[in-house]
Design a protein around this motif. Structure first.
Motif, PDB file in Angstrom:
ATOM      1  N   ALA A 143       0.812  -1.213   0.000  1.00 43.43           N
ATOM      2  CA  ALA A 143       0.000   0.000   0.000  1.00 43.43           C
ATOM      3  C   ALA A 143       0.844   1.261   0.000  1.00 43.43           C
ATOM      4  O   ALA A 143       0.394   2.316  -0.475  1.00 43.43           O
ATOM      5  CB  ALA A 143      -0.923  -0.005   1.221  1.00 43.43           C
ATOM      6  N   THR A 144       2.074   1.180   0.518  1.00 44.43           N
ATOM      7  CA  THR A 144       2.934   2.369   0.593  1.00 44.43           C
ATOM      8  C   THR A 144       3.984   2.387  -0.511  1.00 44.43           C
ATOM      9  O   THR A 144       4.920   3.189  -0.450  1.00 44.43           O
ATOM     10  CB  THR A 144       3.632   2.435   1.964  1.00 44.43           C
ATOM     11  N   ALA A 145       3.818   1.538  -1.504  1.00 43.81           N
ATOM     12  CA  ALA A 145       4.837   1.438  -2.549  1.00 43.81           C
ATOM     13  C   ALA A 145       4.793   2.599  -3.524  1.00 43.81           C
ATOM     14  O   ALA A 145       5.757   2.827  -4.258  1.00 43.81           O
ATOM     15  CB  ALA A 145       4.680   0.130  -3.322  1.00 43.81           C
ATOM     16  N   ARG A 146       3.715   3.352  -3.562  1.00 42.98           N
ATOM     17  CA  ARG A 146       3.641   4.488  -4.488  1.00 42.98           C
ATOM     18  C   ARG A 146       4.644   5.564  -4.060  1.00 42.98           C
ATOM     19  O   ARG A 146       5.156   5.540  -2.951  1.00 42.98           O
ATOM     20  CB  ARG A 146       2.231   5.073  -4.518  1.00 42.98           C
ATOM     21  N   ARG A 147       4.865   6.520  -4.922  1.00 38.99           N
ATOM     22  CA  ARG A 147       5.834   7.575  -4.623  1.00 38.99           C
ATOM     23  C   ARG A 147       5.399   8.337  -3.387  1.00 38.99           C
ATOM     24  O   ARG A 147       4.308   8.890  -3.318  1.00 38.99           O
ATOM     25  CB  ARG A 147       5.991   8.527  -5.799  1.00 38.99           C
ATOM     26  N   GLN A 148       6.275   8.359  -2.393  1.00 38.03           N
ATOM     27  CA  GLN A 148       5.878   8.870  -1.093  1.00 38.03           C
ATOM     28  C   GLN A 148       6.045  10.377  -0.968  1.00 38.03           C
ATOM     29  O   GLN A 148       5.595  10.958   0.003  1.00 38.03           O
ATOM     30  CB  GLN A 148       6.679   8.165   0.006  1.00 38.03           C
ATOM     31  N   GLY A 149       6.687  11.003  -1.914  1.00 39.53           N
ATOM     32  CA  GLY A 149       6.884  12.442  -1.805  1.00 39.53           C
ATOM     33  C   GLY A 149       5.980  13.231  -2.735  1.00 39.53           C
ATOM     34  O   GLY A 149       6.297  14.335  -3.121  1.00 39.53           O
ATOM     35  N   ALA A 150       4.833  12.652  -3.109  1.00 40.34           N
ATOM     36  CA  ALA A 150       3.981  13.286  -4.098  1.00 40.34           C
ATOM     37  C   ALA A 150       3.222  14.487  -3.555  1.00 40.34           C
ATOM     38  O   ALA A 150       2.716  15.293  -4.307  1.00 40.34           O
ATOM     39  CB  ALA A 150       2.971  12.264  -4.638  1.00 40.34           C
ATOM     40  N   GLY A 151       3.112  14.602  -2.249  1.00 45.17           N
ATOM     41  CA  GLY A 151       2.365  15.705  -1.652  1.00 45.17           C
ATOM     42  C   GLY A 151       3.165  16.989  -1.651  1.00 45.17           C
ATOM     43  O   GLY A 151       4.305  17.057  -2.108  1.00 45.17           O
ATOM     44  N   PRO A 152       2.561  18.055  -1.116  1.00 48.78           N
ATOM     45  CA  PRO A 152       3.254  19.344  -1.077  1.00 48.78           C
ATOM     46  C   PRO A 152       4.409  19.327  -0.102  1.00 48.78           C
ATOM     47  O   PRO A 152       4.428  18.564   0.861  1.00 48.78           O
ATOM     48  CB  PRO A 152       2.152  20.307  -0.605  1.00 48.78           C
TER      49      PRO A 152
END
Length: 383
Positions: A252-261
């Motif tokens: 579930a956390t494999a997506r890019r983790q820095g995508a937020g602001p």
């Protein structure tokens, strides 16, 4: 002071010195681009873990077929807590019944794991680094000096523990561990240097996802440690639910983790402290862990505090020091409660839970401070 204690303490001191010198120098370098076409460390970690469990299955079958299920020939050399075998497991019996030349599988006892343990722990560390930042992973595990120092430090620590628990297979294990170190270090260098992922902006959402990833990787390591590296395949039936949960969290956390602001000064300070800590702890991590039980706990604790203090000594950390201190105080209090409320078989499990809890609470505290006093930072303030 026993010989084992002296050797572990010497390794702690030497690893700390090497880690601080090499890590600090490495942190001053900008992260260069990767060559592309890499294999994620998670994939190789899964492969090594599969080999570890395959060896456990073959070992259980060998013990059943050749030793009649009696493990006293090896457990008499080991402390309590080893070789809880899966008695009556139909798969083990099936493999045992069809095992060709069963005596040839004697190396499954202690020796195969001696080769696999180093790549397992270093790939787990690499997975944690990559979950925080692909560029950090590329920089740290792409460094020949740092990875070779880590492989040497870990191999020495494993060797000292082996010697403290010496048995008829100890010399073979020491040679196997040395070969594993020689092969593992360049493999990790080549793997990390091809990492194409860019750096990630600090932000509360990314740090919370990283905290979940950290817990998941640590939980999987603890499950493998208990059920496989201590030859307790019989424990797997009671631990597979937490392993499955950890795998689901990792997916579930494999997506890019820095995508937020990007965050403000508080979250940026926490992000910088995490990056520096993970870099500086790479070499002495295992020495500090075994220093607690085999060496002098005060030296291990002092080394951990020294490394942590060095990780905080950075302009970006100092710029957000107030929200970091306030959030960190709340995080430490929450970590203490997390340890107090649960009794663990292994102290590493309590430490992992405390770390994950502290990181979540500290992140939320820093994010709250950033919202109350918004001071956004540029995207590339990471080291």
């Amino acid at each position: 002071m026993t010989t084992t204690t002296a050797l572990v303490d010497t390794t702690v001191a030497g690893s700390l010195l090497a880690g601080l010198l090499l890590g600090t120098r490495l942190l001053r370098r900008p992260a260069g681009p990767g060559a592309g076409g890499t294999v994620a460390p998670e994939v190789l970690l899964a492969g090594v873990t599969a080999l570890i469990y395959l060896n456990q299955l073959l070992c259980a079958a060998y013990l059943l077929r050749v030793q009649g299920g009696d493990t006293t020939f090896v457990t008499r050399y080991l402390p309590p807590g080893w070789f809880a075998q899966p008695d009556g497991n139909p798969l083990v019996r099936l493999v045992a019944d069809h095992l060709p030349a069963p005596a040839l599988f004697a190396p499954t006892v202690l020796r195969v794991q001696a080769f696999l343990e180093l790549p397992f722990v270093l790939l787990a560390y690499g997975t944690v680094l990559r979950r925080l930042s692909p560029a950090l992973y590329r920089t740290v595990l792409g460094s020949r000096a740092l990875v070779r120092s880590a492989a040497l430090s870990y191999t020495v620590v494993f060797g000292v523990v082996e010697w403290d628990l010496r048995n008829p297979w100890t010399v073979q294990d020491l040679v196997i561990r040395a070969v594993s170190a020689v092969l593992t270090a360049p493999l990790l260098n080549a793997l990390a240097r091809r990492e194409p992922g860019a750096d990630r902006e600090p932000g509360a959402a990314g740090l919370l996802l990283f905290a979940a990833s950290l817990w998941a990787v640590g939980t999987l390591v603890m499950v493998v440690y208990d059920t496989a590296l201590l030859y307790n395949l019989g424990h797997l039936g009671g631990r597979w639910p937490e392993a499955l949960l950890a795998l689901l969290v990792l997916a579930a956390t494999a997506r890019r983790q820095g995508a937020g602001p990007a965050g403000g000064r508080g979250t940026a300070a926490l992000d910088a402290a995490l990056r520096r800590s993970l870099t500086l702890f790479l070499v002495p991590a295992l020495a500090i862990r075994y220093g607690v039980t085999f060496g002098t706990p005060l030296l291990a604790a002092g080394g951990a505090l020294l490394t942590g203090a060095q990780a905080l000594w950075h302009r970006r950390v100092r710029a957000g020091l107030l929200p970091l201190v306030l959030g960190g105080a709340a995080g430490l209090a929450a970590a203490y409660l997390a340890v107090l409320l649960v009794t663990d078989t292994y102290y590493e499990s309590a430490l992992l839970r405390a770390m994950a809890t502290a990181l979540v609470v500290t992140t939320l505290g820093c994010a709250l401070a950033d919202r109350l006093r918004p001071e956004r930072l540029s995207a590339h303030a990471v080291n």
